[in-house]
Design an enzyme around this catalytic site. Structure first.
Site, mmCIF file in Angstrom:
data_model
loop_
_atom_site.group_PDB
_atom_site.id
_atom_site.type_symbol
_atom_site.label_atom_id
_atom_site.label_comp_id
_atom_site.label_asym_id
_atom_site.label_seq_id
_atom_site.Cartn_x
_atom_site.Cartn_y
_atom_site.Cartn_z
ATOM 1 N N ARG A 104 1.302 -0.925 0.063
ATOM 2 C CA ARG A 104 -0.035 -0.159 0.083
ATOM 3 C C ARG A 104 0.721 1.221 0.050
ATOM 4 O O ARG A 104 -0.002 1.918 0.539
ATOM 5 C CB ARG A 104 -1.003 -0.286 0.950
ATOM 6 N N HIS A 115 -17.417 46.719 -29.453
ATOM 7 C CA HIS A 115 -18.461 45.900 -29.120
ATOM 8 C C HIS A 115 -18.954 44.741 -30.196
ATOM 9 O O HIS A 115 -20.344 44.765 -30.124
ATOM 10 C CB HIS A 115 -19.425 46.263 -28.415
ATOM 11 N N GLN A 134 7.793 18.544 4.442
ATOM 12 C CA GLN A 134 7.796 17.083 3.594
ATOM 13 C C GLN A 134 8.236 17.208 1.956
ATOM 14 O O GLN A 134 8.765 16.916 1.736
ATOM 15 C CB GLN A 134 7.273 16.107 4.260
ATOM 16 N N SER A 152 -19.699 19.371 -42.039
ATOM 17 C CA SER A 152 -21.014 18.881 -41.377
ATOM 18 C C SER A 152 -22.266 18.250 -42.335
ATOM 19 O O SER A 152 -21.509 17.519 -43.536
ATOM 20 C CB SER A 152 -22.224 20.327 -41.814
ATOM 21 N N SER A 188 -2.192 14.726 -2.716
ATOM 22 C CA SER A 188 -0.777 13.943 -4.075
ATOM 23 C C SER A 188 -2.200 13.277 -4.858
ATOM 24 O O SER A 188 -1.835 13.002 -6.273
ATOM 25 C CB SER A 188 -0.696 12.366 -3.103
#
Length: 495
Positions: free
Chosen positions: A96, A170, A252, A300, A345
């Site tokens: 694990r 615009h 760490q 299309s 993690s």
């Protein structure tokens, strides 16, 4: 205690290496990103880098007097690449713990070196340092690609520096600009992205050799209290990994703000590319500019005449994902308790690679777009002529005043004729006939011989061509100098 086990306990090794089409595959890898970027975040790259980091550590510890032999180092080096992934998966299902699974797998093929592999280190020695190497190498893949996009777009801007086109504010017709000047607006944003990516890449440091909570206590013990040797170890490993500096203080982990600093310029570049490709999509609707379209490409399934801007649409679609990914490192950095927690993690396994993979494909796609942009000058000219009479009214007034007319009288004449022409355009669907109305009115007889010059589009573009030339020369071309050896690389874009 600080590992991150990533597989469900009931999953067998056969499931792990089963038929790839029976499980979800990220489209970023299977469909989009380049081989080099996909490899950069691959298990092969990750775990061979772990082994290289263990080798760097052993070499530095040997050089500084710890009981590490040349034979042990040589044995590790001879097995740096031959990873037994099935064994590593089996080990992880038992332990694990992904790092310890690979320590055991490496030790299995390096029995002589087994006692000194990972000596004094914590999981983040290989995990975090490898992440930093991947980030650095990821930037090194992206920067030449961004340089190529800037180069292609620079050529485009130079070619069309003087071609007048309607400006839009615009999304309404405004004063004229040029096709090349508009491209320089895109280029300026890309140049900012280039500098941001370069800065992020150069700011990256190595985590180095810091121990479980960043205090280097385990290494101080190994070297029997010799602080200088601990600092030398940190420096030597940092240099072997190709970094100029290491972070002086860490918990760490290295600070997760580093991930923010790395992904922020990518998200910002995503915003740039979304804007560029949206502009091209708008211009494609006007039939002024189009992205490349293959000879047998279908726009299309229902409408054979369509030429959809699918490359630009892909860029916009993926750019939104790239922008959204920035939320992950921001939130992760905010919840790292004290020296670290492990809730970073799983998130980082997704957000870091996906950001670089996404940035990679949108740059490759944008390179393809900018290498084949199609401009339709006649359509652009027609749109100009449709709007220019309205924009030229002030020039007409100025010319009349020079010919002896009264400004207020002229203004009123132009106002009435403009509204009549606007009625034809908006209510009757006709063409703008303001010019014809001016030519038919005896009041404007003194300037009729000059109307062609007054309405020449090139008299409405100001200094746009000069701005393009100066901008490309002073700001864009120098930015490309470091990448000139890679600038002409073509890419094969899978559609």
């Amino acid at each position: 205690e600080d590992g991150s086990w990533g597989r469900f306990p009931e999953r067998s090794v056969m499931d792990t290496f089963g038929d790839e089409f029976n499980k979800y595959r990220s489209p970023l890898v299977s469909r989009y990103a380049s081989k080099e970027m996909a490899y950069n975040f691959s298990d092969k790259k990750k775990f061979t880098t772990w082994r290289k980091l263990w080798i760097y550590l052993a070499k530095a510890e040997k050089a500084l007097g710890l009981p590490v032999t040349e034979a042990q180092v040589a044995e590790m080096e001879s097995h740096a690449e031959d990873i037994d992934f099935a064994m590593a998966a089996e080990e992880e299902s038992k332990l694990r713990h992904d790092v310890m699974a690979h320590v055991h797998t490496f030790a299995h093929c390096c029995p002589t070196a087994a006692p000194i592999i990972h000596l004094g280190a914590t999981s983040c020695y290989v995990g975090d340092n490898t992440d930093l190497i991947m980030l650095r190498d990821g930037f090194d893949i992206l920067l030449p690609k961004l340089a190529r996009v800037i180069d292609r777009l620079s050529n485009f801007a130079e070619k069309y520096a003087g071609l007048p086109t309607l400006g839009f504010t615009h999304y309404q017709p405004a004063q004229l600009t040029t096709v090349g000047k508009r491209a320089c607006l895109w280029l300026q944003d890309l140049a900012m992205d280039m500098r941001n990516l370069q800065r992020a890449r150069e700011d990256l440091r190595f985590r180095g050799v810091k121990g479980t909570t960043g205090t280097q206590a385990s290494f101080l013990q190994l070297f029997q209290g010799d602080h200088d040797k601990v600092e030398d170890l940190d420096r030597m490993v940092t240099e072997m990994a190709g970094f100029k500096k290491a972070y002086m203080v860490t918990g760490q982990t290295y600070s997760r703000k580093v991930d923010i600093d790395s992904l922020s310029p990518l998200a910002s570049m995503g915003a740039t590319i979304h804007k560029i490709c949206t502009d091209i999509r708008l211009l494609a609707n006007l039939k002024e500019i189009e992205e490349p379209f293959e000879k047998e490409q279908i726009g299309s399934s229902a409408m054979p005449y369509k030429r959809n801007p699918m490359r630009c649409e892909r860029c916009c679609s993926l750019a939104r994902h790239l922008i959204a990914l920035l939320a992950d490192p921001l939130q992760t950095a905010s919840v790292q308790w004290l020296e670290r927690t492990l809730d970073d993690s799983a998130n980082r396994r997704i957000s870091l690679p996906e950001s670089f993979l996404t940035a990679d494909i949108i740059l490759s796609t944008l390179q393809n777009i900018t290498e084949g942009l199609v401009v339709y000058p006649k359509v652009i000219e027609r749109h100009i002529h449709h709007e220019l009479p309205f924009m030229a009214t002030e020039n007409i007034i100025m010319a009349m005043v020079k010919a002896g007319g009264n400004r207020q009288d002229c203004h009123e004449k132009i106002r009435v004729l403009s509204q009549q022409a606007a009625t034809v355009v908006k209510q009757e669907g006709g063409d703008n006939d303001l010019l014809a109305r001016v030519q038919a009115d005896p009041y404007f007889a003194p300037i009729l011989g000059h109307l062609d010059n007054i309405l020449d589009p090139k008299t409405f573009i100001g200094r746009a061509p000069q701005q393009v030339a100066r901008f490309l020369s002073e700001e864009v071309r120098p930015l490309l100098e470091p990448y000139k050896a890679e600038i002409h690389v073509k890419i094969e874009l899978e559609l």
